[in-house]
Design a protein around this motif. Structure first.
Motif, PDB file in Angstrom:
ATOM      1  N   GLY A 299       0.935  -1.265   0.011  1.00 14.27           N
ATOM      2  CA  GLY A 299       0.011  -0.311   0.034  1.00 14.27           C
ATOM      3  C   GLY A 299       0.873   1.211   0.145  1.00 14.27           C
TER       4      GLY A 299
ATOM      5  N   LYS B  72       0.567   3.755  -3.872  1.00 18.00           N
ATOM      6  CA  LYS B  72      -0.317   4.257  -3.026  1.00 18.00           C
ATOM      7  C   LYS B  72      -1.735   4.457  -3.631  1.00 18.00           C
ATOM      8  CE  LYS B  72       2.918   6.922  -0.461  1.00 18.00           C
ATOM      9  NZ  LYS B  72       3.485   8.097  -0.074  1.00 18.00           N
TER      10      LYS B  72
ATOM     11  N   GLN C 173      -4.361  -1.400  -1.981  1.00 17.37           N
ATOM     12  CA  GLN C 173      -4.676  -0.936  -0.812  1.00 17.37           C
ATOM     13  C   GLN C 173      -4.321  -2.341   0.081  1.00 17.37           C
ATOM     14  OE1 GLN C 173      -5.240   2.136   0.259  1.00 17.37           O
ATOM     15  NE2 GLN C 173      -5.316   2.613  -1.905  1.00 17.37           N
TER      16      GLN C 173
END
Length: 281
Positions: A247, A251, A255
């Motif tokens: 994550g 980004k 997730q």
């Protein structure tokens, strides 16, 4: 010359002023039992070894080459060292089923495929049934991964450093899980056949080796070229930052609190499909 006799191999090198090149990873196999087990494993997937088209990279003095020819195989041997390339066919009696190509294996795989007589073979390369090789230590992993990405050879049996073998076969969650294993297992089932002690080579390397067999599977034949490109880019970046959570690396795309080595190939495939679909949207 008995190519599994340490004394005869050393004597030939001394007589001919040949010094094994450490940079090229020249460590010659001199153990008969290991030789037989490698060739047995390498030809196990061929319906008929007699006439099978086999690729060998880094034949050296020809110990594997000779055994493959004795089994009836047709061998294409890619040798970078000009001295060894020049002597190989003659030393084995100029067998009609042997073709020697003096070339850097990575250049040859990439498509250069030019031998010492400056013959450019382009894409006129045999459809190999198998690869059986004692890969050079320094470039062995790169050579193998280039072949894996091409998916052209149904079965590849190689002798590599044990730590490389363990990385190739490592499953998710393993400390040895890395980019090599993820890429290899996309289209191949990887199995470590046996270990080979350092004493089975001359010159003796610092660490032992293992025989690994990669057998092509068809579980991901529907994986498109675009998705494969995303797969390779995604996993390469993830393992460059393997201590970070996915994550934090991706980004805006992923997730997840997992790290690269924790994901199975199926997870990487699903992520790659999703990203490729979004890129096309």
């Amino acid at each position: 010359m008995n190519l599994t006799s340490p004394s005869q191999v050393k004597a030939w090198c001394i007589e001919n002023g040949f010094h094994p090149n450490k940079v090229l990873g020249q460590n010659f196999l001199i153990d008969r039992n290991a030789l037989v087990s490698i060739v047995d494993a390498g030809l196990a997937g061929c319906p008929d070894a007699n006439g099978a088209e086999v690729l060998e990279i880094g034949p050296g003095l020809g110990v594997l080459t000779e055994e493959l020819l004795n089994r009836g195989c047709t061998v294409t041997a890619i040798e970078k060292d000009p001295v060894l390339a020049a002597r190989l066919a003659e030393s084995l009696g100029n067998p009609p089923k042997l073709r020697v190509v003096e070339a850097d294996a990575l250049d040859w795989i990439a498509g250069t495929r030019i031998d010492s007589d400056c013959n450019d073979y382009g894409n006129a390369v045999p459809q190999f049934d198998a690869m059986v090789s004692n890969l050079p230590y320094q470039a062995g992993t790169r050579i193998l991964l280039e072949l894996v990405k091409r998916r052209e050879i149904p079965s590849m049996t190689v002798l590599v450093q044990t730590e490389v073998a363990e990385r190739l076969a490592a499953k998710e969650g393993s400390k040895t899980r890395g980019l090599a294993g993820v890429w290899a297992q996309l289209d191949y089932d990887v199995r470590i056949v046996r270990k080979v002690a350092a004493s089975c080579f001359w010159p003796r390397p610092e660490i032992g080796s293992s025989v690994v067999t990669l057998t092509r599977h068809d579980r991901n034949v529907g994986f498109s070229a675009k998705e494969r490109d995303v797969f390779h880019r995604l996993t390469k970046k993830a393992f460059e930052h393997r201590r970070k959570q996915l994550g934090s690396i991706f980004k805006d795309l992923i997730q997840s609190s997992a790290r690269a080595e924790e994901l199975a190939n199926e997870d990487w495939i699903n992520l790659s499909k999703g990203i490729a679909e979004n890129e096309d949207a």
